[in-house]
Design a protein around this motif. Structure first.
Motif, PDB file in Angstrom:
ATOM      1  N   GLY A  68      -5.967  65.372  34.212  1.00 50.02           N
ATOM      2  CA  GLY A  68      -4.984  64.555  34.901  1.00 50.02           C
ATOM      3  C   GLY A  68      -3.644  65.233  35.022  1.00 50.02           C
ATOM      4  O   GLY A  68      -3.518  66.448  34.864  1.00 50.02           O
ATOM      5  N   PRO A  71      -3.488  56.672  33.531  1.00 46.92           N
ATOM      6  CA  PRO A  71      -3.600  56.038  34.844  1.00 46.92           C
ATOM      7  C   PRO A  71      -3.331  54.546  34.730  1.00 46.92           C
ATOM      8  O   PRO A  71      -3.471  53.946  33.667  1.00 46.92           O
ATOM      9  N   VAL A  98      -7.220  50.808  36.768  1.00 51.47           N
ATOM     10  CA  VAL A  98      -8.143  51.282  37.806  1.00 51.47           C
ATOM     11  C   VAL A  98      -9.477  50.557  37.745  1.00 51.47           C
ATOM     12  O   VAL A  98     -10.344  50.815  38.578  1.00 51.47           O
ATOM     13  N   ARG A 132     -14.744  51.394  41.284  1.00 52.83           N
ATOM     14  CA  ARG A 132     -14.302  52.268  40.198  1.00 52.83           C
ATOM     15  C   ARG A 132     -14.856  51.808  38.852  1.00 52.83           C
ATOM     16  O   ARG A 132     -15.191  52.632  37.993  1.00 52.83           O
ATOM     17  N   THR A 138     -17.282  54.187  36.611  1.00 51.18           N
ATOM     18  CA  THR A 138     -16.934  54.429  35.209  1.00 51.18           C
ATOM     19  C   THR A 138     -18.107  54.107  34.302  1.00 51.18           C
ATOM     20  O   THR A 138     -18.456  54.884  33.395  1.00 51.18           O
ATOM     21  N   THR A 196     -15.181  61.774  44.462  1.00 47.31           N
ATOM     22  CA  THR A 196     -13.921  61.078  44.162  1.00 47.31           C
ATOM     23  C   THR A 196     -13.079  60.871  45.411  1.00 47.31           C
ATOM     24  O   THR A 196     -11.931  60.436  45.331  1.00 47.31           O
ATOM     25  N   GLY A 202     -11.038  57.866  44.654  1.00 46.22           N
ATOM     26  CA  GLY A 202     -10.042  58.612  43.885  1.00 46.22           C
ATOM     27  C   GLY A 202     -10.622  59.108  42.571  1.00 46.22           C
ATOM     28  O   GLY A 202     -11.784  58.868  42.236  1.00 46.22           O
ATOM     29  N   ASP A 203      -9.778  59.819  41.800  1.00 45.37           N
ATOM     30  CA  ASP A 203     -10.244  60.327  40.512  1.00 45.37           C
ATOM     31  C   ASP A 203      -9.546  59.646  39.341  1.00 45.37           C
ATOM     32  O   ASP A 203      -9.712  60.058  38.196  1.00 45.37           O
ATOM     33  N   SER A 204      -8.754  58.598  39.620  1.00 43.04           N
ATOM     34  CA  SER A 204      -8.038  57.932  38.533  1.00 43.04           C
ATOM     35  C   SER A 204      -9.009  57.332  37.515  1.00 43.04           C
ATOM     36  O   SER A 204      -8.736  57.333  36.312  1.00 43.04           O
ATOM     37  N   TRP A 205     -10.165  56.852  37.978  1.00 42.28           N
ATOM     38  CA  TRP A 205     -11.156  56.286  37.057  1.00 42.28           C
ATOM     39  C   TRP A 205     -11.746  57.371  36.161  1.00 42.28           C
ATOM     40  O   TRP A 205     -12.010  57.145  34.976  1.00 42.28           O
ATOM     41  N   VAL A 228     -10.196  60.277  35.361  1.00 41.36           N
ATOM     42  CA  VAL A 228      -9.134  60.676  34.444  1.00 41.36           C
ATOM     43  C   VAL A 228      -9.053  59.695  33.276  1.00 41.36           C
ATOM     44  O   VAL A 228      -8.958  60.094  32.104  1.00 41.36           O
ATOM     45  N   ARG A 229      -9.097  58.390  33.584  1.00 44.61           N
ATOM     46  CA  ARG A 229      -9.027  57.373  32.534  1.00 44.61           C
ATOM     47  C   ARG A 229     -10.200  57.480  31.572  1.00 44.61           C
ATOM     48  O   ARG A 229     -10.041  57.420  30.346  1.00 44.61           O
TER      49      ARG A 229
END
Length: 583
Positions: A221, A228, A231, A237, A241, A260, A267-270, A272-273
């Motif tokens: 991240g 993040p 998300v 998402r 996950t 992503t 996106g890639d926030s999930w 990263v989390r």
């Protein structure tokens, strides 16, 4: 002047109270600083506001031995009583130790491997070594890694070991300190203990950064490490996950390709989390309430991801360099590093995001990631590759978590319900599990065996979770069709592997039948037949078995055995005829 000598691992020190009673252990960082547990300091009465301002540090690996008084460095006593968090303190010696050493605490994977700790149980002032296995956490919350006993009856961690350096045994970090012991557990025959990894210690005590080495677990991240936002409120998402967490928290191995980007902008926030739930450094910034309150199946075990990085804007050398540093590898060119990673014990768990946004994405895939992906499953490795656009054609993978909707051409709204689609995906998952078990048992035994088809159930569960949120939805019918097609492919794989098994069993039976038959005529030691039998037997039992070559070698042996037996029978018949004529 007395000459100063060090025994092995001179960072080992004992922590005593001001009266000299042993309270625990510590790691001597340099001539002035010692790392230990906060509860050891409290046991000595020297915590902030305690009964005494100082305690004693005694050497156990120096000759001559030395003892110095020490005090807690202001702001460095971190203790979260009643939790599996923190418990670390930095001490400053009132006078230099005079050892002249400098100890490095290594940021290293803690998902598995053997370690050794030196502690000071009662009546053992010079310490006793205890070996343990890294075993991950015991629950969702906390930031302590669990240690388990290697062999029953061996010395084990007890009171007096807290604060001791955890030293890796074997592997790339052999002999290096990767954390400290923080607690032990003994209940009858049950034995366990916990450690605080270096990365977590560093989060609490940033002033020891100069005493740390290695690369962090998480470079996926933003560089500031900010978590993040929320998300998981989005069904897509949340489903992505859960599916990736399901894979990484199970015994699965292989390559997962994750989308992503695309039209749905997952996106890639999930991602990263999810990675940060396993990161020892990030765990120190997230409360137990946040971890236990997260939706089911969205929190990974501490340390379960060994390394994670983003390839965005980075070169092949950058990514390779991070992997070499993180895993403590000898290094070399791309091919050499790939081999080092694939041979690592325990097998690595690696996440690389934004692969297609690398400085030279085709070279990164061709030289580094595709060779890893092709052999990850057979080596027990878990590899997750994130792409913002479509992954390149031909990239080997075992799971594709594509967030894009399935094609719904010809589907009728309301024609298929969520329950029917879910049942079909459940049957598919069971079929894919069975195919994976078959591949594990038999598929790898044969040369040129069919490749296990990629798992489709994880992606279908993602799309099912999204489609059922807006039922009736024509995508449910598409999920049903895709599940049926993938189940047929898994069944085809199972038939192909079972044919290989049956062919192998038939060849073994034919070879043994002819061996027994030939032995009745010529004995077990016939040289000419043995020269043909041995290669055939070896071909049938050398993995991977090349059935084409084995079949030819078996044929040569059986043809020769049959020819010799026929000739022997003809000679016996002729002898019988001559005997009858002579009579």
């Amino acid at each position: 002047m007395t000459l100063h000598h060090h025994r092995e691992h001179p960072w080992r020190v004992r922590v005593d109270d001001d009266g000299g009673t042993p309270c625990g252990a510590g790691v001597l960082l340099d001539d002035r600083r010692v790392l230990t547990c906060a509860h050891v300091v409290r046991l000595a009465g020297a915590e902030p506001g305690g009964s005494t301002p100082r305690l004693r540090i005694s050497s156990v690996a120096c000759r001559p031995e030395w003892t110095r008084t020490a005090r807690v460095v202001p702001g460095s006593w971190v203790h979260r009583d009643g939790t599996r968090r923190g418990d670390v303190a930095l001490l400053r010696l009132d006078e230099p130790a005079g050892c002249g050493i400098r100890t490095t605490l290594w940021k290293a994977p803690v998902s598995g491997g053997r370690v050794r700790v030196y502690g000071f149980p009662q009546a053992e002032p010079y310490g006793v070594a205890a070996d343990a296995e890294l075993a991950g956490p015991a629950g969702r919350e906390g930031e302590w890694g669990q240690l388990k006993q290697v062999r029953a009856g061996d010395p084990w961690i007890e009171r007096g070991y807290s604060g001791a350096g955890v030293m890796a045994l074997g592997g790339e970090f052999d002999g290096r300190v990767i954390g400290i012991v923080v607690a032990n557990y003994v209940n009858g025959d049950a034995r366990a203990a916990w450690m605080l990894p270096t990365e977590t210690v560093l989060t609490y005590l940033p002033q020891i950064a100069g005493f740390t080495g290695g690369a962090p677990a998480d470079r996926l991240g933003p560089a500031d490490g900010a978590p993040p936002g929320d998300v998981l409120g989005d069904p897509l998402r949340l489903a992505l996950t859960r599916e990736l967490a399901r894979l990484l928290d199970s015994g699965w191995s292989g390559t997962a390709v994750v989308g992503t980007g695309g039209s749905v902008t997952a996106g890639d926030s999930w991602l990263v989390r999810l990675v940060r739930t396993a990161d020892p450094a990030a765990r120190a910034t997230v409360s137990d309430a946040e971890l236990t309150g997260a939706p089911r199946g969205t929190v990974l075990a501490l340390g379960s991801i060994d390394a994670a990085c983003s390839a965005r804007g980075r070169s092949v050398d950058d990514v390779r360099g991070y992997l070499v540093q993180r895993f403590g590898l000898p290094g070399g060119d791309d091919r050499t590093v790939v081999e080092q990673l694939l041979r690592r014990t325990p097998p690595a768990c690696l996440v690389v995001g934004s692969v297609d946004r690398a400085r030279d994405a085709p070279a990164l895939v061709r030289n580094l990631l595709a060779p890893l992906a092709a052999r990850a499953r057979s080596r027990g490795m878990r590899l997750v590759l994130g792409f913002e656009d479509r992954p390149p054609d031909g990239l080997p993978h075992d799971v594709a978590l594509d967030p894009e909707p399935l094609a719904v051409a010809g589907a009728v709204v309301g024609g298929v319900g969520a329950a029917e689609a879910q049942a079909a995906v459940g049957r598919l998952a069971a079929a894919e599990d069975a195919a994976a078990r078959l591949e594990e048992e038999h598929g790898r035994r044969f040369f040129a065996a069919p490749r296990l088809p990629p798992r489709v159930a994880p992606r279908l569960r993602v799309r099912l979770a999204v489609a059922r949120a807006t039922e009736p939805n024509p995508e449910l019918a598409a999920v049903l069709r895709a599940a049926a097609a993938a189940r047929a492919e898994a069944a085809g794989y199972e038939r192909a592997v079972r044919r290989l098994v049956a062919d192998h069993e038939d060849l073994c039976a034919v070879l043994e039948l002819h061996r027994v038959r030939a032995a009745r005529f010529f004995g077990e030691e016939d040289r000419r037949l043995a020269e043909r039998y041995a290669p055939a037997l070896r071909a049938l039992h050398t993995v991977p078995v090349d059935l084409v070559a084995a079949r030819e070698l078996v044929r040569r042996y059986t043809d020769e055995a049959d020819r010799r037996i026929e000739a022997e029978q003809e000679e016996q018949e002729e002898q019988e005829e001559r005997g009858e004529q002579g009579g």
